[in-house]
Design a protein around this motif. Structure first.
Motif, PDB file in Angstrom:
ATOM      1  N   LYS A 150      35.374  45.643  43.504  1.00 46.09           N
ATOM      2  CA  LYS A 150      35.808  46.935  42.972  1.00 46.09           C
ATOM      3  C   LYS A 150      36.383  47.812  44.073  1.00 46.09           C
ATOM      4  O   LYS A 150      37.397  48.479  43.882  1.00 46.09           O
ATOM      5  CB  LYS A 150      34.646  47.638  42.288  1.00 46.09           C
ATOM      6  CG  LYS A 150      35.021  48.942  41.632  1.00 46.09           C
ATOM      7  CD  LYS A 150      33.996  49.343  40.624  1.00 46.09           C
ATOM      8  CE  LYS A 150      34.260  50.681  39.990  1.00 46.09           C
ATOM      9  NZ  LYS A 150      35.625  51.003  39.699  1.00 46.09           N
ATOM     10  N   TYR A 151      35.758  47.780  45.239  1.00 47.85           N
ATOM     11  CA  TYR A 151      36.252  48.567  46.370  1.00 47.85           C
ATOM     12  C   TYR A 151      37.649  48.099  46.795  1.00 47.85           C
ATOM     13  O   TYR A 151      38.552  48.912  46.979  1.00 47.85           O
ATOM     14  CB  TYR A 151      35.263  48.454  47.536  1.00 47.85           C
ATOM     15  CG  TYR A 151      35.715  49.151  48.781  1.00 47.85           C
ATOM     16  CD1 TYR A 151      35.688  50.541  48.874  1.00 47.85           C
ATOM     17  CD2 TYR A 151      36.176  48.432  49.876  1.00 47.85           C
ATOM     18  CE1 TYR A 151      36.113  51.190  50.020  1.00 47.85           C
ATOM     19  CE2 TYR A 151      36.593  49.067  51.022  1.00 47.85           C
ATOM     20  CZ  TYR A 151      36.564  50.446  51.091  1.00 47.85           C
ATOM     21  OH  TYR A 151      36.981  51.073  52.227  1.00 47.85           O
ATOM     22  N   VAL A 152      37.812  46.795  46.912  1.00 46.17           N
ATOM     23  CA  VAL A 152      39.125  46.256  47.295  1.00 46.17           C
ATOM     24  C   VAL A 152      40.148  46.530  46.195  1.00 46.17           C
ATOM     25  O   VAL A 152      41.305  46.861  46.475  1.00 46.17           O
ATOM     26  CB  VAL A 152      39.021  44.743  47.602  1.00 46.17           C
ATOM     27  CG1 VAL A 152      40.393  44.126  47.797  1.00 46.17           C
ATOM     28  CG2 VAL A 152      38.168  44.508  48.833  1.00 46.17           C
ATOM     29  N   ASP A 202      44.138  49.445  41.835  1.00 46.66           N
ATOM     30  CA  ASP A 202      43.530  49.122  40.546  1.00 46.66           C
ATOM     31  C   ASP A 202      43.975  47.764  40.012  1.00 46.66           C
ATOM     32  O   ASP A 202      44.528  47.651  38.916  1.00 46.66           O
ATOM     33  CB  ASP A 202      43.816  50.226  39.521  1.00 46.66           C
ATOM     34  CG  ASP A 202      42.807  50.212  38.384  1.00 46.66           C
ATOM     35  OD1 ASP A 202      41.684  49.707  38.604  1.00 46.66           O
ATOM     36  OD2 ASP A 202      43.145  50.689  37.294  1.00 46.66           O
ATOM     37  N   MET A 203      43.701  46.719  40.808  1.00 48.96           N
ATOM     38  CA  MET A 203      44.004  45.350  40.404  1.00 48.96           C
ATOM     39  C   MET A 203      42.686  44.649  40.063  1.00 48.96           C
ATOM     40  O   MET A 203      41.899  44.336  40.949  1.00 48.96           O
ATOM     41  CB  MET A 203      44.742  44.615  41.515  1.00 48.96           C
ATOM     42  CG  MET A 203      46.076  45.239  41.872  1.00 48.96           C
ATOM     43  SD  MET A 203      46.867  44.455  43.260  1.00 48.96           S
ATOM     44  CE  MET A 203      47.233  42.854  42.620  1.00 48.96           C
ATOM     45  N   PRO A 204      42.425  44.385  38.784  1.00 54.20           N
ATOM     46  CA  PRO A 204      41.128  43.829  38.380  1.00 54.20           C
ATOM     47  C   PRO A 204      40.878  42.393  38.852  1.00 54.20           C
ATOM     48  O   PRO A 204      39.758  41.916  38.772  1.00 54.20           O
ATOM     49  CB  PRO A 204      41.155  43.905  36.856  1.00 54.20           C
ATOM     50  CG  PRO A 204      42.568  44.062  36.480  1.00 54.20           C
ATOM     51  CD  PRO A 204      43.269  44.688  37.647  1.00 54.20           C
ATOM     52  N   ILE A 205      41.892  41.716  39.347  1.00 52.00           N
ATOM     53  CA  ILE A 205      41.691  40.355  39.834  1.00 52.00           C
ATOM     54  C   ILE A 205      40.732  40.334  41.022  1.00 52.00           C
ATOM     55  O   ILE A 205      39.996  39.371  41.221  1.00 52.00           O
ATOM     56  CB  ILE A 205      43.040  39.685  40.181  1.00 52.00           C
ATOM     57  CG1 ILE A 205      42.865  38.192  40.442  1.00 52.00           C
ATOM     58  CG2 ILE A 205      43.688  40.340  41.387  1.00 52.00           C
ATOM     59  CD1 ILE A 205      42.597  37.396  39.217  1.00 52.00           C
ATOM     60  N   PHE A 206      40.720  41.404  41.791  1.00 53.91           N
ATOM     61  CA  PHE A 206      39.820  41.467  42.935  1.00 53.91           C
ATOM     62  C   PHE A 206      38.359  41.605  42.496  1.00 53.91           C
ATOM     63  O   PHE A 206      37.460  41.106  43.157  1.00 53.91           O
ATOM     64  CB  PHE A 206      40.204  42.611  43.872  1.00 53.91           C
ATOM     65  CG  PHE A 206      41.486  42.366  44.599  1.00 53.91           C
ATOM     66  CD1 PHE A 206      41.593  41.347  45.535  1.00 53.91           C
ATOM     67  CD2 PHE A 206      42.609  43.146  44.343  1.00 53.91           C
ATOM     68  CE1 PHE A 206      42.773  41.114  46.207  1.00 53.91           C
ATOM     69  CE2 PHE A 206      43.796  42.918  45.006  1.00 53.91           C
ATOM     70  CZ  PHE A 206      43.882  41.898  45.941  1.00 53.91           C
ATOM     71  N   ILE A 207      38.141  42.270  41.383  1.00 50.82           N
ATOM     72  CA  ILE A 207      36.767  42.384  40.861  1.00 50.82           C
ATOM     73  C   ILE A 207      36.286  41.007  40.425  1.00 50.82           C
ATOM     74  O   ILE A 207      35.156  40.600  40.748  1.00 50.82           O
ATOM     75  CB  ILE A 207      36.711  43.392  39.695  1.00 50.82           C
ATOM     76  CG1 ILE A 207      37.058  44.798  40.200  1.00 50.82           C
ATOM     77  CG2 ILE A 207      35.324  43.386  39.055  1.00 50.82           C
ATOM     78  CD1 ILE A 207      37.175  45.830  39.108  1.00 50.82           C
ATOM     79  N   ALA A 208      37.129  40.274  39.718  1.00 55.20           N
ATOM     80  CA  ALA A 208      36.755  38.922  39.283  1.00 55.20           C
ATOM     81  C   ALA A 208      36.523  38.007  40.484  1.00 55.20           C
ATOM     82  O   ALA A 208      35.568  37.220  40.497  1.00 55.20           O
ATOM     83  CB  ALA A 208      37.833  38.348  38.378  1.00 55.20           C
ATOM     84  N   ALA A 209      37.381  38.120  41.488  1.00 51.10           N
ATOM     85  CA  ALA A 209      37.219  37.298  42.682  1.00 51.10           C
ATOM     86  C   ALA A 209      35.927  37.653  43.412  1.00 51.10           C
ATOM     87  O   ALA A 209      35.237  36.767  43.925  1.00 51.10           O
ATOM     88  CB  ALA A 209      38.422  37.479  43.609  1.00 51.10           C
ATOM     89  N   GLY A 210      35.585  38.927  43.442  1.00 50.46           N
ATOM     90  CA  GLY A 210      34.343  39.351  44.089  1.00 50.46           C
ATOM     91  C   GLY A 210      33.113  38.822  43.371  1.00 50.46           C
ATOM     92  O   GLY A 210      32.151  38.377  44.001  1.00 50.46           O
ATOM     93  N   VAL A 211      33.154  38.840  42.043  1.00 52.96           N
ATOM     94  CA  VAL A 211      32.021  38.320  41.266  1.00 52.96           C
ATOM     95  C   VAL A 211      31.884  36.810  41.479  1.00 52.96           C
ATOM     96  O   VAL A 211      30.776  36.295  41.676  1.00 52.96           O
ATOM     97  CB  VAL A 211      32.188  38.661  39.770  1.00 52.96           C
ATOM     98  CG1 VAL A 211      31.182  37.903  38.923  1.00 52.96           C
ATOM     99  CG2 VAL A 211      32.042  40.151  39.554  1.00 52.96           C
ATOM    100  N   ILE A 212      32.999  36.095  41.469  1.00 49.80           N
ATOM    101  CA  ILE A 212      32.959  34.647  41.675  1.00 49.80           C
ATOM    102  C   ILE A 212      32.479  34.325  43.086  1.00 49.80           C
ATOM    103  O   ILE A 212      31.668  33.410  43.285  1.00 49.80           O
ATOM    104  CB  ILE A 212      34.341  34.021  41.385  1.00 49.80           C
ATOM    105  CG1 ILE A 212      34.628  34.120  39.892  1.00 49.80           C
ATOM    106  CG2 ILE A 212      34.401  32.582  41.852  1.00 49.80           C
ATOM    107  CD1 ILE A 212      36.031  33.753  39.501  1.00 49.80           C
ATOM    108  N   LEU A 213      32.959  35.073  44.069  1.00 47.98           N
ATOM    109  CA  LEU A 213      32.501  34.856  45.442  1.00 47.98           C
ATOM    110  C   LEU A 213      31.011  35.175  45.575  1.00 47.98           C
ATOM    111  O   LEU A 213      30.267  34.434  46.232  1.00 47.98           O
ATOM    112  CB  LEU A 213      33.313  35.725  46.410  1.00 47.98           C
ATOM    113  CG  LEU A 213      33.022  35.532  47.887  1.00 47.98           C
ATOM    114  CD1 LEU A 213      33.386  34.117  48.310  1.00 47.98           C
ATOM    115  CD2 LEU A 213      33.785  36.543  48.707  1.00 47.98           C
TER     116      LEU A 213
END
Length: 77
Positions: A36-38, A44-55
């Motif tokens: 979310k921070y990234v 506001d690119m939600p792909i980073f939230i998904a990547a953070g959760v997967i990581l």
């Protein structure tokens, strides 16, 4: 009479299950908040939230493997 084995204690099993659950939740939440921070930094690119959760999930699983190795090794050598 058989002496109780400290490695087969029900409290040890309860602590292992609790530790695994807490570890996975904490790793996924840290991944979410970092994503979310990234995402906020990048516009506001939600792909980073998904990547953070997967990581975070991957780190949590690796951490659980390490925890299980520590709990299942023989303390007597």
């Amino acid at each position: 009479m058989k002496e109780p084995n400290s490695s087969q204690s029900p409290w040890r099993a309860i602590s292992l299950v609790s530790l695994i659950g807490a570890d996975l939740v904490v790793c996924v939440l840290i991944g979410f908040f970092l994503g979310k921070y990234v995402s906020d930094l990048m516009g506001d690119m939600p792909i980073f939230i998904a990547a953070g959760v997967i990581l975070g999930l991957a780190v949590g699983i690796l951490s659980i493997v390490y925890i299980l190795k520590r709990f299942t090794e023989d303390p007597n050598g």
